[in-house]
Design an enzyme around this catalytic site. Structure first.
Site, PDB file in Angstrom:
ATOM      1  N   ARG A  86       0.827  -1.216   0.000  1.00 51.08           N
ATOM      2  CA  ARG A  86       0.000   0.000   0.000  1.00 51.08           C
ATOM      3  C   ARG A  86       0.855   1.258   0.000  1.00 51.08           C
ATOM      4  NH1 ARG A  86      -3.552  -2.318   4.645  1.00 51.08           N
ATOM      5  NH2 ARG A  86      -2.064  -3.997   4.392  1.00 51.08           N
TER       6      ARG A  86
ATOM      7  N   GLU B 167       3.972  -9.742  14.240  1.00 50.09           N
ATOM      8  CA  GLU B 167       3.289 -10.172  15.449  1.00 50.09           C
ATOM      9  C   GLU B 167       3.530 -11.666  15.696  1.00 50.09           C
ATOM     10  OE1 GLU B 167      -0.638  -8.730  15.386  1.00 50.09           O
ATOM     11  OE2 GLU B 167      -1.005  -9.256  17.484  1.00 50.09           O
TER      12      GLU B 167
END
Ligand code: AMP
Length: 174
Positions: free
Chosen positions: A57, A94
């Site tokens: 993005r 994560e």
């Protein structure tokens, strides 16, 4: 308001995550132009030579910002995607680790660069991109995002490296 053009998808890609979806912002001609203009405006006449964007993005926004500023664009990509000689850095997600790369000849020592991505959360990806740019000798003028998730403190981690952080909107939570 720009914030209203960002769609929130609860529990995507996994339970507990509020996914901030910018495809709705990009699809809105006025919002897209406003976002790109707001990201670019502070860096006019600041001798910026390149905009570096983080896949994927960051490419959409960073390419448009580069066009606005009249600079070149530098892609920072997931490993294995760039065809020429690269510099690679490992970073923590994560769950687990990943690697990102930049072309070794993409930035010259001392060149003034801004970094662009859609969102900063923990700052893991932006810090990896910063380490690649600094290894090439770039002078990082700022790190710029449409969205900050301040509770995750990524922006604080970047400011602690003496790099100004710009974000257009903030959302609570993760
Ligand atoms: P981080 O490395 O933790 O700062 O995460 C930032 C990267 O992960 C950006 O490239 C974002 O596109 C993506 N990301 C992380 N959290 C979210 C979220 N809640 N909504 C949308 N994208 C996210």
């Amino acid at each position: 308001m720009l914030k209203d053009t960002i769609r929130t998808i609860p529990d995507y890609p996994k339970p507990g995550i509020q996914f901030r979806d910018i495809t709705t912002l990009l699809r809105d001609a006025i919002a897209f132009r406003d976002a790109v203009e707001s990201l670019s405006a502070p860096y006019r006449n600041r001798d910026v030579r390149a905009v570096a964007g983080i896949e994927a993005r960051g490419f959409i926004l960073g390419g448009a910002v580069a066009h606005q500023l009249g600079t070149g664009f530098v892609p920072i990509r997931k490993k294995g995607k760039l065809p020429h000689e690269t510099l690679r850095v490992e970073y923590t997600l994560e769950y687990g680790r990943d690697e990102m790369e930049i072309h070794r000849d993409a930035v010259q020592p001392g060149e003034r660069v801004i970094l662009v991505d859609d969102l900063i959360a923990t700052g893991g990806s932006a810090l990896a991109a910063i380490s690649l740019l600094r290894s090439l000798g770039a002078e990082i003028v700022a790190a710029c995002f449409v969205i900050d998730l301040p509770e995750l403190k990524g922006a604080d981690r970047i400011r602690a490296m003496d790099i100004p952080v710009q974000a257009l909107v903030a959302f609570e939570g993760h």
